[in-house]
Design an enzyme around this catalytic site. Structure first.
Site, short mmCIF file in Angstrom:
data_model
loop_
_atom_site.label_atom_id
_atom_site.label_comp_id
_atom_site.label_asym_id
_atom_site.label_seq_id
_atom_site.Cartn_x
_atom_site.Cartn_y
_atom_site.Cartn_z
N SER A 1 4.45 -8.08 3.96
CA SER A 1 4.61 -9.26 4.70
C SER A 1 4.97 -10.90 4.12
CB SER A 1 3.11 -9.07 4.70
OG SER A 1 2.08 -8.21 4.93
C1 LIG Z 1 2.80 -4.06 7.07
S1 LIG Z 1 2.51 -3.18 6.05
C2 LIG Z 1 1.84 -3.36 5.00
C3 LIG Z 1 2.57 -4.54 4.12
C4 LIG Z 1 2.30 -3.67 2.10
N1 LIG Z 1 0.86 -4.65 1.87
C5 LIG Z 1 3.97 -4.47 1.42
O1 LIG Z 1 3.08 -5.47 0.84
O2 LIG Z 1 4.74 -4.12 1.87
C6 LIG Z 1 1.06 -1.81 6.89
C7 LIG Z 1 1.35 -0.76 6.42
O3 LIG Z 1 -0.09 0.13 6.78
C8 LIG Z 1 0.57 1.46 7.21
N2 LIG Z 1 -0.57 2.21 8.26
C9 LIG Z 1 -0.84 2.16 9.54
N3 LIG Z 1 -1.95 2.65 9.35
C10 LIG Z 1 -2.55 3.18 8.78
C11 LIG Z 1 -3.22 3.73 8.08
N4 LIG Z 1 -4.33 4.57 9.15
N5 LIG Z 1 -3.69 4.07 7.37
C12 LIG Z 1 -3.03 4.16 6.31
N6 LIG Z 1 -1.78 3.29 5.95
C13 LIG Z 1 -1.83 2.80 7.11
C14 LIG Z 1 2.25 1.31 7.28
O4 LIG Z 1 2.55 2.62 8.14
C15 LIG Z 1 2.82 0.38 6.98
O5 LIG Z 1 3.29 0.76 5.85
#
Ligand SMILES: C[S@@+](CC[C@H](N)C(=O)[O-])C[C@H]1O[C@@H](n2cnc3c(N)ncnc32)[C@H](O)[C@@H]1O
Length: 292
Positions: free
Chosen positions: A108
């Site tokens: 992000s």
């Molecule tokens: C915007 S990215 C996160 C960015 C992260 N915080 C970083 O600093 O790199 C969103 C993440 O949420 C994960 N995600 C989506 N649905 C999820 C779920 N139900 N449980 C856990 N992770 C999930 C995706 O695979 C993705 O890697």
């Protein structure tokens, strides 16, 4: 004489100055310290997609080895997220620019991460549950504040969780990285003082409200009918419910099981005709929902 190329520490400082201009570090010295302590570039894969399409409609690839300066500058642009996965990995970065906007993981924007952490306001020693580990970058910032032993981070995709754990470990951060569906929270670590979701939801998962202690805090992107998400805060009431409010507009990829759109009414949003606008003769205005 050629001008010297700014290195990561210098770009991080510049980025922090850009973020400070939004007021996001105000009265949050720890947050600035954490931001400056974590080398964001360490969490960014060698090749990423740029989040804006070129004129040909395709999202270009940035390659650290081919364009090191551009890549590093991109890492430290306050308002730029970098795309690390498309279509759950079905679109391969080796194949170059893609026309698909089905982004499924990213690192992000620095400013958005800082804004979320500012509102989460973790205190040293708080137990934190993070949903959506992604690259592990925001996890590292949380570890800086509360200590890695107090952080549990949940990522649904095994390869991403593993890679994030390695990156975190290489810098000496050892939070609990769990590969699971974060919509279920992570019961074994409950109760938590705070929960940060870096994946958006359309409906706040009940497990989150159960696993954060009463009076604790949940910060999550929430989908809205207004073509953007909002950052929402919620304080659990200890009965499985909670109250809170809306903070700011953001854009986030949704959790896996909440990708599909649902009728807004079903999600508790008022219909457009229920929104009212009142303007007084003095010119002040108020937006509210009509009492029915
Ligand atoms: C915007 S990215 C996160 C960015 C992260 N915080 C970083 O600093 O790199 C969103 C993440 O949420 C994960 N995600 C989506 N649905 C999820 C779920 N139900 N449980 C856990 N992770 C999930 C995706 O695979 C993705 O890697």
């Amino acid at each position: 004489m050629t001008a010297s190329v700014p290195g990561p520490a210098e770009l991080r400082e510049e980025c922090a100055t850009g973020i400070a201009a939004y007021g996001y570090f105000d009265e949050q010295e720890w947050l600035r310290d954490a931001f400056l302590a974590v080398p964001r570039e360490h969490f960014v894969p060698r090749r990423v997609w740029w989040p804006k399409a070129d004129d040909d409609g395709r999202y270009p690839v940035l390659d650290r080895d081919e364009q090191p300066e551009r890549w590093l500058k991109a890492v430290y642009r306050p308002l730029t997220a970098l795309i690390t996965q498309v279509a759950d990995g079905a679109v391969r970065i080796e194949d170059g620019p893609t026309a698909s906007s089905d982004f499924t993981s990213s690192i992000s924007c620095p400013a958005v991460v800082v804004n979320m952490l500012r509102h989460l306001a973790p205190q040293a020693g708080d137990r934190i549950l993070e949903i959506g580990t992604g690259t592990g970058y925001s996890t590292a910032l949380l570890c800086e504040r509360v200590g890695a032993e107090h952080v549990v981070t949940v990522e649904i995709q095994e390869a991403l969780a593993k890679r994030a754990e390695e990156r975190l470990g290489a810098l000496g951060y050892r939070p609990q990285v769990v590969c699971a569906d974060g919509e279920q929270g992570w019961e074994p670590g409950a109760p938590y003082d705070r929960l940060l979701s870096t994946a958006g939801v359309r409906q706040v998962p009940p497990a989150w409200l159960r696993q954060v202690r009463p009076g604790g805090l949940i910060i999550t992107p929430l989908a809205t009918p207004m073509r953007c998400d909002v950052l929402a805060w919620l304080r659990p009431d200890g009965q499985g419910g909670g109250e809170g409010g809306l903070i700011d507009t953001v854009h986030f990829m949704k959790t896996h099981s909440q990708r599909a759109r649902r009728p807004w009414r079903e999600l508790g949003w008022p219909r457009w005709p229920d929104w009212s606008l009142t303007v007084t003769p003095e010119g002040s205005q108020r937006l509210h929902t009509r009492d029915r």
